[in-house]
Motif scaffolding. Structure first.
Motif, PDB file in Angstrom:
ATOM      1  N   TYR A 103       0.824  -1.209   0.000  1.00  0.00           N
ATOM      2  CA  TYR A 103       0.000   0.000   0.000  1.00  0.00           C
ATOM      3  C   TYR A 103       0.859   1.259   0.000  1.00  0.00           C
ATOM      4  N   GLU A 136      -7.953  -0.450   7.867  1.00  0.00           N
ATOM      5  CA  GLU A 136      -8.037  -1.752   7.189  1.00  0.00           C
ATOM      6  C   GLU A 136      -6.876  -1.946   6.214  1.00  0.00           C
ATOM      7  N   ILE A 137      -6.561  -0.907   5.465  1.00  0.00           N
ATOM      8  CA  ILE A 137      -5.470  -0.992   4.481  1.00  0.00           C
ATOM      9  C   ILE A 137      -4.138  -1.222   5.183  1.00  0.00           C
ATOM     10  N   LYS A 139      -3.519  -2.536   8.054  1.00  0.00           N
ATOM     11  CA  LYS A 139      -3.442  -3.816   8.759  1.00  0.00           C
ATOM     12  C   LYS A 139      -3.455  -5.012   7.810  1.00  0.00           C
ATOM     13  N   SER A 140      -3.828  -4.769   6.585  1.00  0.00           N
ATOM     14  CA  SER A 140      -4.022  -5.875   5.636  1.00  0.00           C
ATOM     15  C   SER A 140      -2.700  -6.562   5.299  1.00  0.00           C
ATOM     16  N   GLN A 141      -2.771  -7.882   5.138  1.00  0.00           N
ATOM     17  CA  GLN A 141      -1.624  -8.681   4.703  1.00  0.00           C
ATOM     18  C   GLN A 141      -1.752  -9.055   3.233  1.00  0.00           C
ATOM     19  N   SER A 142      -2.732  -8.450   2.553  1.00  0.00           N
ATOM     20  CA  SER A 142      -2.974  -8.766   1.155  1.00  0.00           C
ATOM     21  C   SER A 142      -1.784  -8.359   0.298  1.00  0.00           C
ATOM     22  N   GLU A 171      -7.547  -0.021  -5.655  1.00  0.00           N
ATOM     23  CA  GLU A 171      -7.249  -1.330  -5.092  1.00  0.00           C
ATOM     24  C   GLU A 171      -6.980  -2.329  -6.212  1.00  0.00           C
TER      25      GLU A 171
END
Length: 284
Positions: A103, A136-137, A139-142, A171
């Motif tokens: 991100y 959310e962004i 913390k995301s592991q995506s 996104e």
């Protein structure tokens, strides 16, 4: 540059016409009809050509507003009860620039720093729409790359405090979204300022505003259809959508000089950056 004599002649002609119109209105128009006379407002170029701002010019002007500051002019805010006493009545609570593998964020997230139920409700909307998404962004592991930017600007006109927040979200391979949220608050009464209140403040006739909205959206739809025929994918505007009715207008704010912006940001509910803006500028 035009000959000064020509400019003086044009100005003189305009003044004469204005005087004639005034005399005509004084003697030939009934009193009950005078309030219905609407003087046209135009933009002029240096060559004295009368022009209307295009949709793209309006959007460019709109985009330039987002400076992440409160513009309060000469308004005295010292007596307003604040949540955080040392900060102004609108300030950026979070200024975050961060870049990771998955991100990139550039966030200037404001709060309405005023005690009361209405400002608290505004801040909750900001939390739900913008702050939670940022959290959310981060913390995301995506592995999907996300780009997120938030800017704002705020103005005081009369007793009306207007705050507008704009987020740009991309996104992965999804189309970019532009999300817009506005808040309008009466500093004197402590109440939310409704759209009809703004129209009254601006002395605008509701039926004429409705017509201008419909004409703006109709023109945007026609231009979009041309792009579709050329192979582009664009947002499909439905002229019968209730969002365009005055009673359902969700995003509006008073900007510099009391200019009224009515914003239809389709990215609020769809994956698109498209928007339509109806602008009423103060002249003079």
């Amino acid at each position: 540059m035009k000959n000064p004599k020509v400019i003086y002649i044009l100005v003189g002609v305009f003044c004469v016409l204005a005087i004639i119109a005034g005399i005509y209105a004084q003697f030939f128009i009934k009193d009950e009809d005078k309030d219905n006379i609407i003087l046209p407002s135009f933009n002029t170029t240096s060559d004295d050509q009368v022009v209307e701002k295009t949709a793209e010019e309006v959007k460019t002007q709109f985009s330039a507003l987002f400076t992440n500051v409160l513009n309060k002019g000469e308004y005295d805010t010292s007596t307003i009860q604040r949540i955080v006493e040392q900060n102004d009545i609108v300030y950026s609570a979070y200024d975050i620039q961060d870049k990771k593998d998955n991100y990139e964020i550039d966030i200037h997230l404001p709060v309405m720093n005023i005690q009361g139920e209405v400002p608290n409700s505004f801040n909750k909307i900001t939390q739900d729409i913008f702050a939670n998404k940022a959290s959310e962004i981060m913390k995301s592991q995506s592995t999907v790359k996300t780009l997120y930017q938030i800017d704002y600007v705020s103005y005081i006109n009369g007793d009306i405090l207007s705050l507008i927040i704009r987020a740009t979200l991309k996104e992965g391979d999804n189309p970019q979204r532009v999300i817009v949220q506005t808040y309008n608050y009466n500093l004197a009464t402590g109440q939310k300022v409704r759209f009809e209140d703004v129209l009254s403040y601006k002395n605008l006739v509701q039926s004429e505003v409705q017509t201008k909205i419909q004409n703006t959206i109709q023109k945007a739809k026609e231009e979009a259809e041309i792009l579709v025929q050329s192979g582009y994918t664009v947002y499909n505007r439905d002229l019968n959508d209730s969002m365009y009715q005055l009673g359902n207008i969700a995003n509006y704010f008073l900007g510099p000089n009391g200019d009224l912006y009515i914003v239809f940001a389709y990215g609020n509910g769809h994956h698109t950056a498209e928007m339509d803006i109806v602008l009423y500028e103060n002249k003079g």
